[in-house]
Design a protein around this motif. Structure first.
Motif, short mmCIF file in Angstrom:
data_model
loop_
_atom_site.label_atom_id
_atom_site.label_comp_id
_atom_site.label_asym_id
_atom_site.label_seq_id
_atom_site.Cartn_x
_atom_site.Cartn_y
_atom_site.Cartn_z
N UNK A 13 22.54 -40.99 -33.03
CA UNK A 13 23.55 -41.71 -32.25
C UNK A 13 22.93 -42.54 -31.14
N UNK A 14 21.92 -41.99 -30.49
CA UNK A 14 21.25 -42.72 -29.40
C UNK A 14 19.92 -43.33 -29.84
N UNK A 15 19.52 -43.01 -31.07
CA UNK A 15 18.25 -43.49 -31.64
C UNK A 15 17.06 -43.05 -30.79
N UNK A 16 17.14 -41.82 -30.31
CA UNK A 16 16.05 -41.28 -29.50
C UNK A 16 15.24 -40.28 -30.32
N UNK A 43 15.88 -51.82 -32.24
CA UNK A 43 16.46 -50.92 -33.22
C UNK A 43 15.41 -49.95 -33.73
N UNK A 44 15.81 -48.68 -33.87
CA UNK A 44 14.94 -47.64 -34.41
C UNK A 44 15.68 -46.91 -35.52
N UNK A 45 15.02 -46.72 -36.66
CA UNK A 45 15.62 -46.00 -37.80
C UNK A 45 14.62 -44.97 -38.31
N UNK A 46 15.10 -43.76 -38.53
CA UNK A 46 14.26 -42.68 -39.04
C UNK A 46 14.92 -42.06 -40.27
#
Length: 286
Positions: A141-144, A170-173
């Protein structure tokens, strides 16, 4: 004395052994056609001879590619040329991959990084394999990401990120299981022994996550749109090249830089890609 059955078997074996050589010879003859040479010259300029030589090298070193329809090799090569991406596997930019008797174009994660860099819109772009212990927690949700120390050599996931010049980030895992599930669903060549998925899984996994990230949140240059459309491994509904050998597979709005379109009529005035008719003419030597 050789029996009739033995003679037939020997003839079949000779035919199989000669088929790969015939395939490479046919491809070489196609590339020597003036019309084909002119197309690649327009797309690549002085780099055209070296690119054509690399395609012949790739095919001559891959037994499965030697037995596919050479028209589809020409199609895949022209896609890579239109994007100005090398197809030598060692460079990781793009591949020509055999699948059920045809050749497919596949772009690598380094190819996507190069296209993003060319656009001049990205401040940074990154994609990594994540190993055991390196990610303690991921908040979608926070891309942390909560980072830790690597504890083993087993890959557990893949992370892609970018930052634009305007500050957007943007960060995607994805976990490894998520990548495998996605690949089995959308990649036609996933289970093929000649697929990059089998020879370099991590590189293909990074490509998958990066492509997903760029497709959904990144600004798309014309080159990037074309790469997404043509990549046999990036489609949510993959193209069936066994039914359509034409290079012309992208939608109208995904026109390449080499395509000149009349803005009033929408007519294509210039297109440096090969049509089915062009490839047929090259095969026939017209």
């Amino acid at each position: 004395m050789v029996s009739a059955k033995g003679l037939i078997t020997k003839q079949k074996e000779q035919a199989v052994q000669s088929a790969p050589k015939a395939g490479v010879a046919l491809l070489d003859a196609m590339f020597k056609q003036d019309s084909v040479q002119a197309r690649f010259q327009r797309m690549l300029g002085k780099k055209a001879p070296g690119f054509i030589s690399s395609v012949l090298t790739v095919v001559s070193q891959n037994k499965l590619l030697q037995n596919v329809d050479m028209r589809t090799v020409l199609s895949a090569a022209s896609i890579a040329a239109s994007l100005d991406l090398p197809i030598l596997p060692s460079l990781g930019r793009a591949w020509i991959v055999p699948y059920k008797g045809v050749a497919q174009f596949q772009i690598g994660y380094l190819g996507y990084v190069e296209l993003a860099q060319r656009s001049g819109l990205y401040k940074s772009i990154n994609v990594n394999t994540v190993y055991e212990g390196e990610v303690v927690k991921w908040n979608k949700f926070t891309e942390e990401l909560t980072y830790g120390e690597q504890e083993g050599d087993a890959a557990i996931g893949y992370c892609a990120s970018f930052e634009l010049l305007n500050g957007f980030r943007k960060v995607v895992y994805w976990t490894k299981d998520a990548v495998i599930k996605h690949a089995k669903r959308f990649s036609k060549s996933y289970n093929s022994s000649s697929s990059p998925w089998q020879s370099d899984f991590d590189a293909m996994a990074m490509k998958t996550v990066l492509a997903y990230t760029l497709r959904h949140w990144g600004p798309m240059s014309i080159e990037m749109q074309k790469a997404m459309a043509e990549d046999a491994d990036a489609h949510e509904k993959p193209l069936d090249l066994s039914k359509d050998n034409s290079v012309e597979t992208i939608e109208t709005e995904d026109a390449s830089e080499t395509r000149v379109i009349d803005t009033e009529s929408g007519e294509i005035l210039q297109d440096d890609e090969f049509t089915a008719e062009d490839i047929e003419a090259a095969v026939e030597g017209e």
